[in-house]
Design a protein around this motif. Structure first.
Motif, PDB file in Angstrom:
ATOM      1  N   VAL A   1      -0.283  12.423  -1.272  1.00 46.05           N
ATOM      2  CA  VAL A   1      -0.408  11.493  -0.154  1.00 46.05           C
ATOM      3  C   VAL A   1       0.905  11.512   0.626  1.00 46.05           C
ATOM      4  CG1 VAL A   1      -0.698   9.081   0.526  1.00 46.05           C
ATOM      5  CG2 VAL A   1      -2.079  10.050  -1.336  1.00 46.05           C
TER       6      VAL A   1
ATOM      7  N   ALA B   1      -6.135   3.340  -6.142  1.00 47.68           N
ATOM      8  CA  ALA B   1      -5.383   2.246  -5.521  1.00 47.68           C
ATOM      9  C   ALA B   1      -5.898   1.875  -4.135  1.00 47.68           C
ATOM     10  CB  ALA B   1      -3.905   2.625  -5.439  1.00 47.68           C
ATOM     11  N   VAL B   2      -7.015   2.454  -3.703  1.00 51.97           N
ATOM     12  CA  VAL B   2      -7.560   2.149  -2.385  1.00 51.97           C
ATOM     13  C   VAL B   2      -8.929   1.508  -2.535  1.00 51.97           C
ATOM     14  CG1 VAL B   2      -6.267   4.017  -1.293  1.00 51.97           C
ATOM     15  CG2 VAL B   2      -8.593   4.459  -2.108  1.00 51.97           C
TER      16      VAL B   2
ATOM     17  N   ASN C   1     -12.581   5.762  -0.603  1.00 49.61           N
ATOM     18  CA  ASN C   1     -12.108   7.142  -0.633  1.00 49.61           C
ATOM     19  C   ASN C   1     -13.123   8.030   0.073  1.00 49.61           C
ATOM     20  OD1 ASN C   1     -11.085   9.662  -1.168  1.00 49.61           O
ATOM     21  ND2 ASN C   1     -11.525   9.613  -3.369  1.00 49.61           N
TER      22      ASN C   1
ATOM     23  N   ALA D   1      -4.311   8.764  -6.360  1.00 48.52           N
ATOM     24  CA  ALA D   1      -4.179   7.645  -5.418  1.00 48.52           C
ATOM     25  C   ALA D   1      -5.506   6.951  -5.170  1.00 48.52           C
ATOM     26  CB  ALA D   1      -3.598   8.142  -4.098  1.00 48.52           C
TER      27      ALA D   1
ATOM     28  N   HIS E   1       0.819  -1.205   0.000  1.00 42.30           N
ATOM     29  CA  HIS E   1       0.000   0.000   0.000  1.00 42.30           C
ATOM     30  C   HIS E   1       0.858   1.262   0.000  1.00 42.30           C
ATOM     31  CE1 HIS E   1      -3.863  -1.923   0.349  1.00 42.30           C
ATOM     32  NE2 HIS E   1      -3.471  -2.620   1.407  1.00 42.30           N
TER      33      HIS E   1
ATOM     34  N   THR F   1       0.698   4.373  -3.258  1.00 43.72           N
ATOM     35  CA  THR F   1       0.009   5.661  -3.108  1.00 43.72           C
ATOM     36  C   THR F   1       0.890   6.809  -2.634  1.00 43.72           C
ATOM     37  OG1 THR F   1      -0.667   4.960  -0.879  1.00 43.72           O
ATOM     38  CG2 THR F   1      -2.246   4.605  -2.675  1.00 43.72           C
TER      39      THR F   1
ATOM     40  N   VAL G   1      -3.236   7.322   3.675  1.00 43.54           N
ATOM     41  CA  VAL G   1      -3.945   6.058   3.471  1.00 43.54           C
ATOM     42  C   VAL G   1      -3.768   5.212   4.721  1.00 43.54           C
ATOM     43  CG1 VAL G   1      -4.050   3.904   2.152  1.00 43.54           C
ATOM     44  CG2 VAL G   1      -3.720   6.097   0.968  1.00 43.54           C
TER      45      VAL G   1
ATOM     46  N   LEU H   1      -8.521   6.172   1.840  1.00 39.79           N
ATOM     47  CA  LEU H   1      -7.892   7.455   1.540  1.00 39.79           C
ATOM     48  C   LEU H   1      -8.684   8.555   2.236  1.00 39.79           C
ATOM     49  CD1 LEU H   1      -5.898   9.261  -0.103  1.00 39.79           C
ATOM     50  CD2 LEU H   1      -7.605   9.218  -1.945  1.00 39.79           C
TER      51      LEU H   1
ATOM     52  N   VAL I   1       1.288   6.773   4.734  1.00 39.71           N
ATOM     53  CA  VAL I   1       0.528   5.533   4.547  1.00 39.71           C
ATOM     54  C   VAL I   1       0.922   4.593   5.674  1.00 39.71           C
ATOM     55  CG1 VAL I   1       0.061   3.566   3.048  1.00 39.71           C
ATOM     56  CG2 VAL I   1       0.501   5.819   2.043  1.00 39.71           C
TER      57      VAL I   1
END
Length: 447
Positions: A179, A164-165, A168, A161, A149, A153, A295, A245, A182
Motif C-alpha cells: 500500500v 484493516a479496511v 476491498n 491491509a 487509517h 495500512t 486506501v 482498498l 492512504v
C-alpha cells in the motif's frame, strides 16, 4: 520501533493547527506504538515562527513524539550539506539544485520535497502531510484523526491491509504490492479559492475552472470536471469509518490529508514549480497509474481559507498561482497520459517505481506547442474582465506578465526532470546524514 514523519509546511501563522497536529502525533504513538517525528517546516515571518515555537513547546510531553521545528535557515543548511555529499548537482551546480529545493517563492512541491528528504534522514518509513489552513472534524467531541487509517495500512502488502479496511475492491493481481498511498479529502470551503467567482457569476466560474481540462476535452467532460473540481469530500460530517482498498481514488484525496510510503517519495519527487497551486499532486497520479494499491477513506479534514487570499496583494498572488496552475497542465497532462499508458511497466520486478521513464516523459513534454496556453491566458483575461472589480484589476496585472509566465511554465517541467535525475543521490545522501548534522530540535521539544 517504526519511525514516521507527520509534517506541516507553513508560511503563515497557524499555532492552533500545530496544537491540533500535536494531538494527532500523540494519538499515533498511543495507538500504534510508533515514534512520530513532528516536523514543522516554517517559512512564516519571525513573529509567527515565535508563536509556532510556543505552541510546540506547550504540547504535552509524550514519549515517542519528537518535535523538529525548522526555519528556512536550518532547512537551507541541511540541504546544502545533502547536495554537497550527494554529488548530484551536475552542470547546473549546487546553487541551482538548492534553488529547486528551497526557492525564494512559494512552492507547494518543494516544501513537501524538503519534508521527504528530512524524513529520509530521520529514518522514517512514511510521510503524513497536513496543511496550515485545516483542522480536524469532531465526533462526540473527539478529533477524527486521518493517521488512524494511514498507519493501519501504509507499507503493508495489500493482501494484509485488507483486514484493516471496510471494503476491498482491489484486483487480486495487485495483492502482493505494498500500500503506497492512504488519504482522504476535506469538508468545508473549496480547496481552490474560486467560491467567490461562483457566487458572482456561475457561467464565468464554469469557464475559469474548465480551463484546466485537457486539450480537446468535450463540453460534457468539462461540465463533469467543473462539478467535481475542488469540492473535496462534500459537506457530510464524519459519523463512521469507510475505507476502501483499491487503486487510490485520487480525485478524492488531497495533500492536506495524505500519507505516502517511502518507496514512492524516495524514488520520485514532486514538481518544484513556484507560485503554482496543485504542483504537489503528481505522486497521486504516479501511484494510481503505476497500479500501486492505496486506501481512500472518509476521515476528511476541515478546510478553510485565510482572509489574505481575497484582498490586496494576497488576492493578486493567489490568482497568479491559479493562472500558473492552468499553464502547468499543458506539460503535466502528456506526462500523466504516458504514465497511464505505461501502467505497471513503471515498476521494476520488486514493484518499485522506476524514475527514469518519468524524467524522460517530462523532458519530452517540455516541447509541447504553447498554443493551448496562449488560449488559456486569453480566456482567463476575458473571464476576469467580465467579473469586473478586483478581478478586472488582476487581468490588468496579468496582461504584461504573459510571456514570462509562458516561459516559466515550460521551465518548470524541465526543472522537474532535472530534479528527478538528482533525486536518488539526494535521498541516499539524506539517509547517510550523521545524526549530529541533522537540524537540531528547538528548545522545549519533546523526545
Amino acid at each position: 520501533m517504526r519511525d514516521v514523519c507527520l509534517t506541516l509546511p507553513t508560511n503563515r501563522e497557524c499555532a492552533d493547527t500545530i496544537t491540533a497536529i500535536g494531538a494527532e502525533a500523540a494519538h499515533a504513538v498511543r495507538r500504534f506504538g510508533v515514534r512520530v517525528h513532528l516536523l514543522v517546516l516554517d517559512s512564516a515571518d519571525p513573529a509567527a515562527r515565535q508563536r509556532h515555537a510556543g505552541a510546540l513547546a506547550a504540547l504535552p510531553a509524550v514519549e515517542g513524539v519528537v518535535v523538529h521545528h525548522l526555519d528556512e535557515d536550518a532547512q537551507r543548511g541541511f540541504l546544502r550539506s545533502v547536495i554537497e555529499r550527494s554529488g548530484a548537482a551536475g552542470e547546473a551546480g549546487p546553487d541551482r539544485l538548492l534553488d529547486l529545493m528551497l526557492p525564494d517563492a512559494v512552492s507547494y512541491g518543494a516544501c513537501t520535497n524538503r519534508a521527504f528528504l528530512l524524513a529520509a534522514a530521520l529514518g522514517c518509513e512514511s510521510v503524513h502531510r497536513r496543511d496550515s489552513d485545516s483542522l480536524y472534524q469532531l465526533l462526540d467531541g473527539e478529533p477524527v484523526f486521518p493517521i488512524e487509517h494511514e498507519l493501519a495500512t501504509l507499507g503493508l502488502k495489500a493482501a494484509d491491509a485488507a483486514a484493516a479496511v471496510t471494503r476491498n475492491t482491489l484486483d487480486p493481481v495487485h495483492a502482493d504490492k505494498q500500500v503506497a498511498l492512504v488519504g482522504a479529502s476535506f469538508v468545508g470551503e473549496l480547496s481552490v479559492d474560486v467560491g467567490e467567482i461562483r457566487e458572482l457569476d456561475p457561467e464565468v466560474h464554469h469557464d475559469v475552472v474548465a480551463l484546466w481540462a485537457p486539450t480537446g476535452a468535450s463540453e460534457e467532460e468539462k461540465r463533469e470536471l467543473v462539478a467535481e473540481s475542488f469540492t473535496g469530500g462534500g459537506t457530510e460530517p464524519f459519523t463512521t469509518d469507510r475505507a476502501v482498498l483499491d487503486l487510490p481514488d485520487i480525485w478524492h484525496i488531497d495533500m492536506c490529508n495524505i500519507g505516502l510510503h517511502h518507496e514512492v517519495y524516495e524514488r520520485v519527487p514532486l514538481p518544484p514549480a513556484t507560485d503554482t497551486i496543485g504542483s504537489d499532486y503528481f505522486l497521486h497520479h504516479l501511484v494510481r497509474d503505476a497500479t500501486l494499491p492505496g486506501v481512500t477513506h472518509n476521515r476528511h479534514i476541515v478546510n478553510y481559507h485565510t482572509p489574505e487570499r481575497r484582498t490586496g496583494p494576497g488576492f493578486t498572488a493567489y490568482q497568479l498561482r491559479y493562472a500558473k496552475f492552468l499553464l502547468s497542465m499543458l506539460y503535466l497532462y502528456p506526462v500523466y497520459s504516458e504514465m497511464e499508458a505505461a501502467g505497471d511497466a513503471l515498476l521494476d520486478e520488486q514493484h518499485h517505481v522506476r524514475p527514469e521513464p518519468i524524467a524522460d516523459s517530462a523532458r519530452r513534454s517540455a516541447a509541447t506547442d504553447r498554443a493551448e496556453n496562449h488560449r488559456r491566458l486569453a480566456e482567463l483575461d476575458r473571464c476576469y474582465r467580465r467579473l469586473g472589480g478586483k478581478y478586472a484589476e488582476f487581468a490588468d496585472h496579468l496582461a504584461p506578465l504573459r510571456a514570462r509566465l509562458l516561459d516559466e511554465a515550460q521551465a518548470d517541467i524541465e526543472d522537474f526532470a532535472t530534479l528527478i535525475d538528482a533525486w536518488g543521490p539526494l535521498v541516499r545522501a539524506s539517509k547517510a546524514t550523521p545524526a549530529d548534522r541533522l537540524p537540531r530540535r528547538p528548545r522545549g521539544s519533546s523526545t
